[in-house]
Design a protein around this motif. Structure first.
Motif, PDB file in Angstrom:
ATOM      1  N   ALA A  25      86.335  63.706  49.042  1.00  0.00           N
ATOM      2  CA  ALA A  25      87.692  62.378  48.891  1.00  0.00           C
ATOM      3  C   ALA A  25      86.142  61.258  48.528  1.00  0.00           C
ATOM      4  O   ALA A  25      86.569  60.406  47.643  1.00  0.00           O
ATOM      5  N   PHE A  26      85.620  60.685  49.300  1.00  0.00           N
ATOM      6  CA  PHE A  26      85.527  59.741  49.935  1.00  0.00           C
ATOM      7  C   PHE A  26      83.791  60.048  48.673  1.00  0.00           C
ATOM      8  O   PHE A  26      83.388  58.641  48.494  1.00  0.00           O
ATOM      9  N   SER A  27      82.905  60.476  48.692  1.00  0.00           N
ATOM     10  CA  SER A  27      82.153  60.865  48.024  1.00  0.00           C
ATOM     11  C   SER A  27      81.730  60.726  46.760  1.00  0.00           C
ATOM     12  O   SER A  27      81.392  60.207  46.315  1.00  0.00           O
ATOM     13  N   VAL A  28      83.381  61.670  46.221  1.00  0.00           N
ATOM     14  CA  VAL A  28      83.667  61.171  44.757  1.00  0.00           C
ATOM     15  C   VAL A  28      84.193  59.540  44.883  1.00  0.00           C
ATOM     16  O   VAL A  28      83.382  59.031  43.494  1.00  0.00           O
ATOM     17  N   MET A  29      84.858  59.152  45.067  1.00  0.00           N
ATOM     18  CA  MET A  29      85.332  57.582  45.756  1.00  0.00           C
ATOM     19  C   MET A  29      84.161  56.808  45.203  1.00  0.00           C
ATOM     20  O   MET A  29      83.989  55.856  44.735  1.00  0.00           O
ATOM     21  N   GLY A  30      83.187  57.465  46.427  1.00  0.00           N
ATOM     22  CA  GLY A  30      81.987  56.168  46.191  1.00  0.00           C
ATOM     23  C   GLY A  30      80.866  56.393  45.373  1.00  0.00           C
ATOM     24  O   GLY A  30      80.504  55.458  44.230  1.00  0.00           O
ATOM     25  N   TYR A  31      80.789  57.224  44.870  1.00  0.00           N
ATOM     26  CA  TYR A  31      80.668  57.704  43.165  1.00  0.00           C
ATOM     27  C   TYR A  31      80.766  57.041  41.849  1.00  0.00           C
ATOM     28  O   TYR A  31      80.153  56.228  41.616  1.00  0.00           O
ATOM     29  N   SER A  32      82.150  57.324  42.029  1.00  0.00           N
ATOM     30  CA  SER A  32      82.655  57.051  40.728  1.00  0.00           C
ATOM     31  C   SER A  32      82.672  55.387  40.806  1.00  0.00           C
ATOM     32  O   SER A  32      82.924  54.350  39.682  1.00  0.00           O
ATOM     33  N   GLN A  33      82.652  54.500  42.295  1.00  0.00           N
ATOM     34  CA  GLN A  33      82.499  53.255  41.518  1.00  0.00           C
ATOM     35  C   GLN A  33      81.125  52.695  41.333  1.00  0.00           C
ATOM     36  O   GLN A  33      80.961  51.527  40.862  1.00  0.00           O
ATOM     37  N   ASN A  34      80.198  53.896  40.543  1.00  0.00           N
ATOM     38  CA  ASN A  34      78.775  53.413  39.961  1.00  0.00           C
ATOM     39  C   ASN A  34      79.525  53.904  38.379  1.00  0.00           C
ATOM     40  O   ASN A  34      78.916  52.952  38.143  1.00  0.00           O
ATOM     41  N   VAL A  37      82.194  54.967  25.954  1.00  0.00           N
ATOM     42  CA  VAL A  37      83.012  55.810  25.003  1.00  0.00           C
ATOM     43  C   VAL A  37      84.334  56.502  24.688  1.00  0.00           C
ATOM     44  O   VAL A  37      84.751  56.847  23.970  1.00  0.00           O
ATOM     45  N   ASP A  38      83.604  57.360  25.980  1.00  0.00           N
ATOM     46  CA  ASP A  38      84.915  58.813  26.404  1.00  0.00           C
ATOM     47  C   ASP A  38      85.808  58.012  26.872  1.00  0.00           C
ATOM     48  O   ASP A  38      86.098  56.571  27.201  1.00  0.00           O
ATOM     49  N   PHE A  39      87.152  58.947  26.372  1.00  0.00           N
ATOM     50  CA  PHE A  39      88.283  58.434  26.700  1.00  0.00           C
ATOM     51  C   PHE A  39      88.701  58.238  28.070  1.00  0.00           C
ATOM     52  O   PHE A  39      87.901  58.816  29.297  1.00  0.00           O
ATOM     53  N   LYS A  40      89.436  56.873  28.741  1.00  0.00           N
ATOM     54  CA  LYS A  40      89.308  55.970  30.191  1.00  0.00           C
ATOM     55  C   LYS A  40      89.802  58.078  30.309  1.00  0.00           C
ATOM     56  O   LYS A  40      89.360  58.134  31.989  1.00  0.00           O
ATOM     57  N   SER A  41      90.233  58.501  30.497  1.00  0.00           N
ATOM     58  CA  SER A  41      91.061  59.898  31.496  1.00  0.00           C
ATOM     59  C   SER A  41      89.810  60.698  31.342  1.00  0.00           C
ATOM     60  O   SER A  41      89.893  61.420  32.617  1.00  0.00           O
ATOM     61  N   LYS A  42      89.049  60.303  30.909  1.00  0.00           N
ATOM     62  CA  LYS A  42      87.295  61.832  31.538  1.00  0.00           C
ATOM     63  C   LYS A  42      86.666  60.795  32.607  1.00  0.00           C
ATOM     64  O   LYS A  42      85.498  61.152  32.550  1.00  0.00           O
ATOM     65  N   LEU A  43      86.946  60.052  33.195  1.00  0.00           N
ATOM     66  CA  LEU A  43      85.893  58.965  33.845  1.00  0.00           C
ATOM     67  C   LEU A  43      85.429  59.777  34.432  1.00  0.00           C
ATOM     68  O   LEU A  43      84.585  60.313  35.037  1.00  0.00           O
ATOM     69  N   THR A  44      86.609  60.977  35.421  1.00  0.00           N
ATOM     70  CA  THR A  44      85.844  61.462  36.731  1.00  0.00           C
ATOM     71  C   THR A  44      86.008  62.809  36.279  1.00  0.00           C
ATOM     72  O   THR A  44      85.032  63.594  37.581  1.00  0.00           O
ATOM     73  N   SER A  45      86.548  63.520  35.136  1.00  0.00           N
ATOM     74  CA  SER A  45      86.147  64.707  34.865  1.00  0.00           C
ATOM     75  C   SER A  45      84.788  65.066  33.978  1.00  0.00           C
ATOM     76  O   SER A  45      84.141  66.180  34.070  1.00  0.00           O
ATOM     77  N   ALA A  46      84.322  64.173  33.558  1.00  0.00           N
ATOM     78  CA  ALA A  46      83.564  64.102  32.682  1.00  0.00           C
ATOM     79  C   ALA A  46      82.039  63.178  33.088  1.00  0.00           C
ATOM     80  O   ALA A  46      81.284  62.981  33.066  1.00  0.00           O
ATOM     81  N   VAL A  47      82.276  61.736  32.663  1.00  0.00           N
ATOM     82  CA  VAL A  47      81.510  61.023  33.004  1.00  0.00           C
ATOM     83  C   VAL A  47      80.757  60.575  34.136  1.00  0.00           C
ATOM     84  O   VAL A  47      79.545  60.897  34.319  1.00  0.00           O
ATOM     85  N   VAL A  48      81.156  60.309  35.473  1.00  0.00           N
ATOM     86  CA  VAL A  48      81.013  60.219  36.254  1.00  0.00           C
ATOM     87  C   VAL A  48      80.289  61.399  36.849  1.00  0.00           C
ATOM     88  O   VAL A  48      78.608  61.686  37.510  1.00  0.00           O
TER      89      VAL A  48
END
Length: 159
Positions: A15-24, A83-94
């Motif tokens: 959980a913290f690994s994903v959260m820490g990385y998504s901050q990038n 410009v991906d959909f906001k809903s794709k932040l954690t599933s695609a962009v990160v």
């Protein structure tokens, strides 16, 4: 008890690994982008709009990474804005950013009305991607096409 504790620690680690990385990869709206550019007047900005599903975008992203690495000592700021959909932040962009080991600053555009933000970026923009803006002080150049590294470098040096 030991298995339960192990599961909790494992969950927290991931959980913290994903959260820490998504901050990038942060959310950014047009007002925040404009404010950032306004506050960095002594820098040259290269702002690229791309998406994880856009083949020409993916092809040119390494050129922006190379420019960013080679001209790090200059006052160059490379911003890669998905410009991906906001809903794709954690599933695609990160995951994409992590898989490609991207070092430049990456954002996800946090705007709900594409036509509105497209017009605010550049009135000539049809909305197709990739698209790149070069900004230094009052000079501004908008290019709505895929760039080779040579084209990217040439446009950067022109400013």
């Amino acid at each position: 008890m030991k298995i339960h504790t192990f599961k909790i620690y494992t969950f927290l680690f991931f959980a913290f690994s994903v959260m820490g990385y998504s901050q990038n990869v942060k959310l950014l709206n047009i007002d925040q982008l404009n404010e950032r550019i306004k506050n960095g007047k002594d820098s040259t900005y290269v702002v690229n709009f791309w998406a994880t599903w856009c083949a020409p975008c993916i092809k040119e992203l390494p050129h922006f990474e190379k420019l960013n690495a080679e001209y790090k000592s200059d006052k160059l700021v490379v911003l890669l804005i998905s410009v991906d959909f906001k809903s794709k932040l954690t599933s695609a962009v990160v995951p994409f950013v992590k898989r490609k080991n991207m070092k430049s600053q990456v954002f996800l555009l946090n705007e709900s009305n594409p036509q509105e933000y497209i017009d605010r970026i550049d009135k000539t923009w049809s909305g197709s991607i990739p698209a790149t803006i070069f900004i230094k002080e009052d000079k501004r150049k908008f290019i709505e096409s895929e760039l080779t590294y040579e084209q990217l470098l040439t446009e950067y040096k022109k400013l």
